[in-house]
Design a protein around this motif. Structure first.
Motif, mmCIF file in Angstrom:
data_model
loop_
_atom_site.group_PDB
_atom_site.id
_atom_site.type_symbol
_atom_site.label_atom_id
_atom_site.label_comp_id
_atom_site.label_asym_id
_atom_site.label_seq_id
_atom_site.Cartn_x
_atom_site.Cartn_y
_atom_site.Cartn_z
ATOM 1 N N LEU A 94 156.777 12.461 173.884
ATOM 2 C CA LEU A 94 155.699 12.539 172.892
ATOM 3 C C LEU A 94 155.581 11.247 172.088
ATOM 4 O O LEU A 94 154.473 10.810 171.774
ATOM 5 N N ASP A 95 156.725 10.630 171.789
ATOM 6 C CA ASP A 95 156.689 9.330 171.113
ATOM 7 C C ASP A 95 156.055 8.283 172.022
ATOM 8 O O ASP A 95 155.286 7.434 171.575
ATOM 9 N N TRP A 96 156.401 8.328 173.306
ATOM 10 C CA TRP A 96 155.821 7.381 174.257
ATOM 11 C C TRP A 96 154.307 7.523 174.291
ATOM 12 O O TRP A 96 153.586 6.526 174.283
ATOM 13 N N LEU A 97 153.829 8.772 174.353
ATOM 14 C CA LEU A 97 152.384 8.998 174.429
ATOM 15 C C LEU A 97 151.693 8.517 173.162
ATOM 16 O O LEU A 97 150.637 7.895 173.218
ATOM 17 N N ALA A 98 152.308 8.790 172.004
ATOM 18 C CA ALA A 98 151.702 8.403 170.727
ATOM 19 C C ALA A 98 151.607 6.885 170.590
ATOM 20 O O ALA A 98 150.652 6.373 170.005
ATOM 21 N N SER A 99 152.582 6.159 171.144
ATOM 22 C CA SER A 99 152.581 4.708 170.998
ATOM 23 C C SER A 99 152.043 3.989 172.232
ATOM 24 O O SER A 99 152.028 2.764 172.287
ATOM 25 N N SER A 100 151.587 4.753 173.208
ATOM 26 C CA SER A 100 151.105 4.181 174.461
ATOM 27 C C SER A 100 149.823 3.375 174.264
ATOM 28 O O SER A 100 149.022 3.664 173.379
ATOM 29 N N ARG A 101 149.619 2.392 175.142
ATOM 30 C CA ARG A 101 148.344 1.647 175.128
ATOM 31 C C ARG A 101 147.195 2.563 175.523
ATOM 32 O O ARG A 101 146.038 2.227 175.328
ATOM 33 N N HIS A 102 147.531 3.736 176.076
ATOM 34 C CA HIS A 102 146.509 4.710 176.463
ATOM 35 C C HIS A 102 146.339 5.821 175.432
ATOM 36 O O HIS A 102 145.625 6.791 175.699
ATOM 37 N N ALA A 103 146.975 5.703 174.268
ATOM 38 C CA ALA A 103 146.939 6.778 173.259
ATOM 39 C C ALA A 103 145.506 7.157 172.893
ATOM 40 O O ALA A 103 145.204 8.336 172.695
ATOM 41 N N GLY A 104 144.615 6.184 172.842
ATOM 42 C CA GLY A 104 143.222 6.456 172.499
ATOM 43 C C GLY A 104 142.473 7.244 173.560
ATOM 44 O O GLY A 104 141.414 7.801 173.294
ATOM 45 N N ASP A 105 143.034 7.293 174.765
ATOM 46 C CA ASP A 105 142.408 8.037 175.867
ATOM 47 C C ASP A 105 142.905 9.475 175.947
ATOM 48 O O ASP A 105 142.426 10.249 176.762
ATOM 49 N N ILE A 106 143.908 9.814 175.125
ATOM 50 C CA ILE A 106 144.502 11.150 175.178
ATOM 51 C C ILE A 106 143.854 12.042 174.129
ATOM 52 O O ILE A 106 143.899 11.744 172.938
ATOM 53 N N ALA A 107 143.228 13.117 174.596
ATOM 54 C CA ALA A 107 142.574 14.055 173.670
ATOM 55 C C ALA A 107 143.581 15.023 173.084
ATOM 56 O O ALA A 107 143.500 15.389 171.917
ATOM 57 N N ALA A 108 144.550 15.473 173.885
ATOM 58 C CA ALA A 108 145.518 16.457 173.411
ATOM 59 C C ALA A 108 146.692 16.538 174.371
ATOM 60 O O ALA A 108 146.596 16.160 175.535
ATOM 61 N N VAL A 109 147.807 17.048 173.845
ATOM 62 C CA VAL A 109 149.002 17.311 174.645
ATOM 63 C C VAL A 109 149.400 18.750 174.353
ATOM 64 O O VAL A 109 149.444 19.164 173.194
ATOM 65 N N ARG A 110 149.642 19.512 175.405
ATOM 66 C CA ARG A 110 150.002 20.917 175.244
ATOM 67 C C ARG A 110 151.177 21.259 176.152
ATOM 68 O O ARG A 110 151.338 20.643 177.210
ATOM 69 N N ASN A 111 151.951 22.268 175.776
ATOM 70 C CA ASN A 111 152.992 22.766 176.677
ATOM 71 C C ASN A 111 152.313 23.386 177.891
ATOM 72 O O ASN A 111 151.270 24.021 177.768
ATOM 73 N N ALA A 112 152.931 23.210 179.045
ATOM 74 C CA ALA A 112 152.359 23.745 180.276
ATOM 75 C C ALA A 112 152.598 25.250 180.379
ATOM 76 O O ALA A 112 153.545 25.787 179.819
ATOM 77 N N HIS A 113 151.722 25.903 181.115
ATOM 78 C CA HIS A 113 151.863 27.323 181.431
ATOM 79 C C HIS A 113 153.090 27.481 182.344
ATOM 80 O O HIS A 113 153.401 26.572 183.118
#
Length: 131
Positions: A94-113
């Motif tokens: 989650l830290d990686w995603l938040a600081s990623s160069r692609h963070a602006g392309d991520i709408a949401a992160v959810r736990n998988a079914h």
């Protein structure tokens, strides 16, 4: 006297529950909660080191964004007890995603079914491109 166990130069914190509330409507969240979504791509980080997992995730996000995909299934493995040294990728992702160069392309992160891996996986919802 028992020798003290050496303490590593890092510590583990429990993986936070994804709370990235993005621009998703309730329909998306309901479909994900029921497992009624089909990921465009699945990325499995099992067997990777932290460094290679980060590189793999970064590359996959770039490719998914370039291909205008909407839903990525990221298999991280479950967060585990700090003593085992396992679950480090899940704790860091989650830290990686938040600081990623692609963070602006991520709408949401959810736990998988559960049918997509449950606690050992995450859905990454990518933003729709405008224009």
């Amino acid at each position: 006297s028992t020798a003290a166990k050496p303490t590593p130069g890092w510590t583990f914190t429990p993986a936070p529950v994804p709370t990235v509330k993005g621009n998703l409507d309730g329909h998306w969240d309901r479909r994900m909660a029921k497992g009624g979504v089909q990921p465009d791509v699945t990325i499995d980080l099992h067997g990777h080191t932290l460094a290679s997992a980060y590189a793999r995730l970064d590359l996959a996000l770039g490719q998914a964004v370039a291909a205008d995909m909407r839903l990525m299934l990221l298999i991280t493995g479950k967060a585990r007890a700090p003593e085992t040294g396992r679950g480090a990728i899940r704790a860091a992702v989650l830290d990686w995603l938040a600081s990623s160069r692609h963070a602006g392309d991520i709408a949401a992160v959810r736990n998988a079914h559960p049918r997509h891996g449950g606690d050992g996986a995450l859905y990454i919802v990518l933003r729709r491109r405008r224009g």
